[in-house]
Design a protein around this motif. Structure first.
Motif, PDB file in Angstrom:
ATOM      1  N   SER A  97     -18.243  13.506 -19.796  1.00 16.55           N
ATOM      2  CA  SER A  97     -18.110  12.596 -21.112  1.00 16.55           C
ATOM      3  C   SER A  97     -17.714  12.354 -22.115  1.00 16.55           C
ATOM      4  O   SER A  97     -16.958  13.578 -22.124  1.00 16.55           O
ATOM      5  CB  SER A  97     -20.170  12.634 -21.085  1.00 16.55           C
ATOM      6  OG  SER A  97     -20.419  13.481 -21.392  1.00 16.55           O
ATOM      7  N   VAL A  98     -17.930  11.380 -22.006  1.00 16.22           N
ATOM      8  CA  VAL A  98     -17.177  11.156 -23.755  1.00 16.22           C
ATOM      9  C   VAL A  98     -17.627  12.118 -25.366  1.00 16.22           C
ATOM     10  O   VAL A  98     -16.625  13.011 -25.151  1.00 16.22           O
ATOM     11  CB  VAL A  98     -17.235   9.942 -24.203  1.00 16.22           C
ATOM     12  CG1 VAL A  98     -17.104   9.811 -25.713  1.00 16.22           C
ATOM     13  CG2 VAL A  98     -16.745   8.836 -23.275  1.00 16.22           C
ATOM     14  N   ALA A  99     -18.847  12.402 -24.599  1.00 14.13           N
ATOM     15  CA  ALA A  99     -18.987  13.076 -25.493  1.00 14.13           C
ATOM     16  C   ALA A  99     -18.457  15.250 -25.284  1.00 14.13           C
ATOM     17  O   ALA A  99     -19.433  15.845 -26.034  1.00 14.13           O
ATOM     18  CB  ALA A  99     -20.948  13.453 -25.518  1.00 14.13           C
ATOM     19  N   ILE A 119     -26.144  17.044 -28.663  1.00 14.58           N
ATOM     20  CA  ILE A 119     -24.634  16.502 -28.652  1.00 14.58           C
ATOM     21  C   ILE A 119     -24.976  14.377 -28.586  1.00 14.58           C
ATOM     22  O   ILE A 119     -23.704  14.568 -28.646  1.00 14.58           O
ATOM     23  CB  ILE A 119     -24.114  16.836 -26.763  1.00 14.58           C
ATOM     24  CG1 ILE A 119     -24.061  18.243 -26.986  1.00 14.58           C
ATOM     25  CG2 ILE A 119     -22.716  16.715 -26.329  1.00 14.58           C
ATOM     26  CD1 ILE A 119     -23.495  19.292 -25.841  1.00 14.58           C
ATOM     27  N   TYR A 120     -25.117  13.645 -27.239  1.00 12.24           N
ATOM     28  CA  TYR A 120     -25.372  12.442 -26.872  1.00 12.24           C
ATOM     29  C   TYR A 120     -25.478  12.050 -28.408  1.00 12.24           C
ATOM     30  O   TYR A 120     -24.789  11.029 -28.814  1.00 12.24           O
ATOM     31  CB  TYR A 120     -26.411  12.679 -26.271  1.00 12.24           C
ATOM     32  CG  TYR A 120     -25.999  12.683 -24.730  1.00 12.24           C
ATOM     33  CD1 TYR A 120     -23.945  12.357 -24.728  1.00 12.24           C
ATOM     34  CD2 TYR A 120     -26.992  13.772 -23.911  1.00 12.24           C
ATOM     35  CE1 TYR A 120     -23.963  13.047 -23.526  1.00 12.24           C
ATOM     36  CE2 TYR A 120     -26.319  13.869 -22.923  1.00 12.24           C
ATOM     37  CZ  TYR A 120     -24.622  13.466 -22.128  1.00 12.24           C
ATOM     38  OH  TYR A 120     -24.224  14.634 -20.987  1.00 12.24           O
ATOM     39  N   PHE A 126     -21.367   9.893 -34.789  1.00 10.73           N
ATOM     40  CA  PHE A 126     -19.682   9.711 -35.097  1.00 10.73           C
ATOM     41  C   PHE A 126     -18.714   9.364 -34.558  1.00 10.73           C
ATOM     42  O   PHE A 126     -18.322   8.597 -35.741  1.00 10.73           O
ATOM     43  CB  PHE A 126     -19.953  11.211 -35.125  1.00 10.73           C
ATOM     44  CG  PHE A 126     -18.335  12.392 -35.194  1.00 10.73           C
ATOM     45  CD1 PHE A 126     -18.205  12.929 -36.978  1.00 10.73           C
ATOM     46  CD2 PHE A 126     -17.147  11.914 -34.777  1.00 10.73           C
ATOM     47  CE1 PHE A 126     -16.576  12.781 -36.986  1.00 10.73           C
ATOM     48  CE2 PHE A 126     -15.805  12.448 -34.683  1.00 10.73           C
ATOM     49  CZ  PHE A 126     -15.326  12.059 -35.824  1.00 10.73           C
ATOM     50  N   LEU A 127     -19.341   8.982 -33.393  1.00  8.96           N
ATOM     51  CA  LEU A 127     -18.326   7.691 -32.391  1.00  8.96           C
ATOM     52  C   LEU A 127     -18.062   6.292 -33.877  1.00  8.96           C
ATOM     53  O   LEU A 127     -17.623   6.185 -34.335  1.00  8.96           O
ATOM     54  CB  LEU A 127     -17.799   7.552 -31.484  1.00  8.96           C
ATOM     55  CG  LEU A 127     -17.350   8.829 -30.281  1.00  8.96           C
ATOM     56  CD1 LEU A 127     -17.932   8.629 -29.366  1.00  8.96           C
ATOM     57  CD2 LEU A 127     -15.954   8.616 -31.311  1.00  8.96           C
ATOM     58  N   VAL A 153      -8.867  11.043 -30.681  1.00  9.87           N
ATOM     59  CA  VAL A 153      -8.808  10.435 -32.549  1.00  9.87           C
ATOM     60  C   VAL A 153      -9.210  10.946 -33.198  1.00  9.87           C
ATOM     61  O   VAL A 153      -9.894  11.975 -33.819  1.00  9.87           O
ATOM     62  CB  VAL A 153      -7.777   9.546 -32.760  1.00  9.87           C
ATOM     63  CG1 VAL A 153      -7.937   9.162 -34.511  1.00  9.87           C
ATOM     64  CG2 VAL A 153      -6.478   8.509 -32.363  1.00  9.87           C
ATOM     65  N   ALA A 154     -10.638  10.617 -32.574  1.00  5.54           N
ATOM     66  CA  ALA A 154     -12.087  11.205 -33.147  1.00  5.54           C
ATOM     67  C   ALA A 154     -11.985  12.647 -32.956  1.00  5.54           C
ATOM     68  O   ALA A 154     -12.382  12.800 -34.094  1.00  5.54           O
ATOM     69  CB  ALA A 154     -13.393  10.356 -32.009  1.00  5.54           C
ATOM     70  N   ARG A 155     -11.739  13.563 -31.420  1.00  2.00           N
ATOM     71  CA  ARG A 155     -12.346  14.562 -32.228  1.00  2.00           C
ATOM     72  C   ARG A 155     -10.840  15.756 -32.513  1.00  2.00           C
ATOM     73  O   ARG A 155     -11.330  16.544 -33.375  1.00  2.00           O
ATOM     74  CB  ARG A 155     -11.670  15.130 -30.244  1.00  2.00           C
ATOM     75  CG  ARG A 155     -11.457  16.170 -29.945  1.00  2.00           C
ATOM     76  CD  ARG A 155     -11.583  17.012 -28.333  1.00  2.00           C
ATOM     77  NE  ARG A 155     -10.913  18.488 -28.787  1.00  2.00           N
ATOM     78  CZ  ARG A 155     -12.338  19.204 -28.323  1.00  2.00           C
ATOM     79  NH1 ARG A 155     -13.054  19.556 -28.475  1.00  2.00           N
ATOM     80  NH2 ARG A 155     -11.890  20.567 -28.453  1.00  2.00           N
ATOM     81  N   ALA A 156     -10.092  15.308 -32.698  1.00  3.87           N
ATOM     82  CA  ALA A 156      -8.964  15.543 -34.093  1.00  3.87           C
ATOM     83  C   ALA A 156      -9.822  15.577 -35.402  1.00  3.87           C
ATOM     84  O   ALA A 156      -9.751  16.434 -35.692  1.00  3.87           O
ATOM     85  CB  ALA A 156      -6.882  15.298 -33.743  1.00  3.87           C
TER      86      ALA A 156
END
Lengths: 507, 314
Positions: A97-99, A119-120, A126-127, A153-156
């Motif tokens: 999943s995205v999360a 997590i969710y 955050f997003l 990008v968000a993960r970075a």
């Protein structure tokens, strides 16, 4: 936030066997700056990025990142220091999943179990803080490319990257998606993160970048604020000769008449290709316009028998044909340049010669025995004609720059003397110089009587080169524009008109 | 860095040849009685099977697949040949080869047409062919005395030079033509390096696949026939056992990428002899065979690591 130096590179040099890929290059990035790195293929952009991220080792020069001299031995070290790279091909896991992707490798845990709720919640928070609206429980692979890009990008950002390298992040995005990505980049910029931005779409540079550094043949040409630069100047500096040569070269639109060389009727495959009619005459360049996912690529793949046709008929020179495989299509005079050069075009470890002659092997061999001299002559001829830059024919194609690889693949098809050549995004990811050359080649081929079916997400390119444009939406042809009707406005208009009256058109 | 890159390239291209040289040299210095022409003849006669099987395996690996069944196809061809010797040597050999070819084409059709992974298909064939071989003579050894036939492997030119020294160049020449001169060789390597790219360029994937596995089996069958001519009996239970592993090892050590693509023919040839020489070195120095296994394993790992490193650099 700008004004503080984040990265300072001085006198960077890198030599490969036979070439000086980087020659005494200086390059700086400020905090909170989007810095465009520009240059033709082979100018040294990727070498610089690879040194910066620890893939290559430098030969000379110094790199100071965040006040500390660095020399990364591998990508992990670079990442640890706060340098993250967003590639076109993302290193995320489509099945999660995205999360989960966001928290991969550092999931919050309570009492030894993954805290899913947390997590969710955190992912959502955050997003949305970055202005990304997405269902975080959704499987990443099911999201659009744009969303995947943004999650990367968000993960970075969440990994506390302070320098983001974005290598062609927009090349597979539609206009709307690019806007959203730029919105995200603005937010990140405000947080003081520096970004190095590489794109072949020049308009984007002026839209998002603060400063531009131009490289040519491994040397620094200039670094200057984007605002002080015009598109014309930028191209001139990149190619090292007057940009007039490559811009404004709209060919006189020709009236093509005569019988159809190729005709598709009611071609259908799945939900993406829902009964498309299309014809191409001898010597005609027909463009397929449409948004991403409209079904253009799927349509031409079906025509070429790369994918199976579910219904419909195809005629070549008036006779009905039915191809069981791409090989059968090639034999009947079709050629197909795929949009994905890396995955479906080049044979990476074979030589330029072997790549170029792949489709004409039957012609240059007798009873399965390759006639070497004939093969060499053909390759020689087309290398010259397309001005392929390579030390020799025996070079592995993966050592060539993107533009030159594309020329080799184009030559592969030209050598077959096709009747109909399908070009899916032939200029994607290659520099302006090579782009101009390829556009000229397309015209030349048409003048020699080859029918060309051209897909491009750059409207300008279609308008410049096509005699006729078919607009595709949701797997159907909405309208065809011909002669004087062709203009960017007309294509855009028909696309938007179609979406407003979507129901009626879709029927 | 630059040097490192070229060293890695060098290792994967000529590593097997260098290693063979080093091994010969080391033996010449440290192994008693090594320097004698007989050693070379032994190497040639005993390395023959591994070499021929490796040449076929090389095609399978280059095409992006693998053929685990070669060691079991060997006894099928051998048993059929041995069982038909009284009907004429030519007839018997052809029958054996034909059987091997059929089994290989069967592999090729399942892999090419039905798109099943080569690993699974040839693993099944590995079991099936062994079973077939054993069925031909109730799992019993088939003995024969046929001097004309055994001369195929036992003949010594001028009572000195083993006939294999003449046969080996024929096989290498055949593979050289396939790999370097023929369209199918090009197709194999293109399909192994980038299957979709090759398919979209009009490469006949299915036909190429059938050719690869047919050829691989045919070579295995030939190896089996030469082997029983040397031994003078055909044992359906042990003939060819583990040959596929030595063959795979030789191909990898020879520098053909395990993931498919560009073939290194000379590398395979040298590496096949390296595999044999390791065993001979152990024998001659009274080192037990187990150590030879361990050395071989280490070599294979080293070769694969060198390949990985090089492809990561790209």
């Amino acid at each position: 936030m700008t004004g503080q130096r984040l990265l300072e590179i001085r006198g960077l040099s890198k030599r490969f066997p036979g070439v000086l890929a980087l020659d005494q290059v200086d390059f700086t990035v400020e905090k909170g700056e989007v810095h465009a790195l520009m240059g033709e293929n082979g100018a040294g952009k990727s070498t610089l990025i690879k040194i910066l991220t620890g893939i290559y080792e430098k030969d000379e020069g110094t790199m100071v990142f965040d006040g500390r001299e660095v020399d990364f031995r591998n990508t992990a070290q670079a990442q640890e220091a706060g340098i993250s790279t967003i590639y076109q091909e993302l290193n995320l896991i489509p099945e999660l999943s995205v999360a989960e992707n966001l928290f991969l490798g550092r999931q919050p845990v309570t009492r030894g179990r993954i805290a899913w709720k947390k997590i969710y919640e955190q992912a959502e928070e955050f997003l949305s803080g970055l202005g990304i609206q997405v269902d975080v429980k959704k499987r990443l692979g099911g999201c659009s490319t744009a969303v995947q890009q943004m999650v990367a990008v968000a993960r970075a950002v969440s990994l506390e990257a302070r320098l983001l390298i974005m290598d062609e992040p927009t090349s597979s995005l539609g206009d709307k998606e690019v806007k959203i990505l730029f919105g995200l980049m603005d937010k990140i910029r405000a947080q003081g993160i520096g970004m190095i931005f590489v794109s072949h779409r020049l308009d984007e540079i002026f839209e998002i970048c603060d400063r531009v550094t131009i490289l040519r043949d491994g040397r620094l040409v200039e670094t200057l604020p984007a605002a002080d630069l015009t598109k014309y100047d930028l191209i001139t500096k990149m190619i090292g000769r007057d940009a007039g040569e490559v811009m404004n070269r709209k060919a006189a639109r020709r009236e093509i008449s005569g019988e159809a060389l190729f005709e598709a009727r009611e071609v259908t495959r799945g939900v993406r290709v829902r009964g498309i009619d299309l014809s191409v005459r001898k010597g005609e360049v027909v463009g397929l316009a449409g948004l991403l996912g409209a079904g253009r690529t799927e349509f031409v793949r079906t025509v070429f028998a790369a994918d199976k046709m579910e219904a419909g008929r195809i005629y070549m020179e008036g006779k009905q044909v039915s191809f069981r495989s791409p090989r059968a299509a090639v034999k009947r005079g079709l050629g197909f340049l795929s949009e994905d050069r890396k995955a479906e075009g080049i044979i990476p470890h074979l030589s330029v010669r072997e790549n170029m002659s792949l489709a004409i092997l039957p012609q240059v061999s007798r009873a399965a025995w390759i006639r070497k001299r004939m093969e060499r002559e053909k390759v020689e001829f087309y290398s010259g004609k397309l001005r392929v830059k390579t030390p020799d024919q025996e070079q592995s194609i993966c050592n060539l720059s993107g533009g030159n690889q594309q020329k080799v693949i184009l030559a592969r098809w030209m050598a077959t003397k096709p009747k109909l050549l399908i070009l899916d995004e032939p200029t994607r990811g290659i520099d302006v110089g090579a782009k101009a050359e390829i556009e000229v080649l397309i015209r030349e081929m048409a003048e020699e009587g080859i029918g060309v079916l051209l897909i491009s997400s750059e409207l300008e390119e279609l308008v410049r080169n096509c005699d006729r444009i078919a607009v595709i939406r949701d797997g159907r042809k909405i309208v065809e524009l011909e002669g004087e009707e062709i203009s960017e406005e007309a294509v855009l208009h028909s696309l938007s008109a179609a979406s407003e009256n979507g129901k009626e058109v879709d029927r | 860095m630059k040097e490192k890159r070229t060293v890695l390239q060098f290792v994967s291209r000529y590593g097997a040849a260098c290693f063979l040289g080093a091994l010969l040299l080391g033996n010449a210095v440290f192994t008693k009685n090594f320097i004698s022409i007989n050693i070379v003849w032994n190497l040639v006669t005993q390395g023959f099977v591994t070499l021929v099987a490796a040449l076929g395996m090389m095609l399978a690996i280059s095409s992006g697949g693998i053929d685990l069944s070669v060691g079991s196809v060997m006894p099928v061809a051998a048993m059929i040949t041995a069982g038909n010797l009284e009907k004429g040597i030519g007839y018997a050999v052809l029958a054996g080869l034909l059987a091997a070819l059929l089994l290989g084409c069967f592999n090729g059709v399942i892999i090419g047409v039905f798109k099943v992974q080569p690993f699974i298909v040839t693993l099944s064939m590995y079991m099936m062919a062994r079973g077939l071989a054993q069925l031909t003579n109730n799992s019993m050894v088939l003995n024969f005395t046929n001097e004309a036939f055994t001369r195929l492997s036992r003949y010594r030119i001028g009572n000195q030079v083993p006939v294999q020294l003449l046969i080996i160049p024929v096989f290498i020449g055949l593979l050289f033509v396939i790999v370097k001169k023929s369209t199918v060789g090009r197709y194999i390597q293109a399909a192994g390096d980038n299957r979709e790219g090759a398919r979209l360029s009009g490469v006949p994937i299915i036909g190429t696949t059938i050719f690869v596995y047919g050829m691989c089996s045919l070579l295995a069958g030939a190896a089996g026939i030469f082997e029983i001519a040397r031994v003078g009996a055909s044992d359906p239970n042990t003939l060819g056992l583990h040959v596929e592993l030595d063959a795979i090892a030789a191909v990898v050590l020879g520098g053909t990428p395990m993931s498919g693509g560009k073939i290194n023919l000379s590398g395979t040839v040298f590496a096949a002899f390296v595999m044999q020489l390791i065993v001979m070195t152990a024998n001659m120095n009274n080192i037990s065979a187990q150590y030879a296994y361990i050395v071989k394993a280490a070599l294979i790992l080293a070769a694969v690591i060198a390949q990985r490193r090089e492809s990561l650099r790209r």
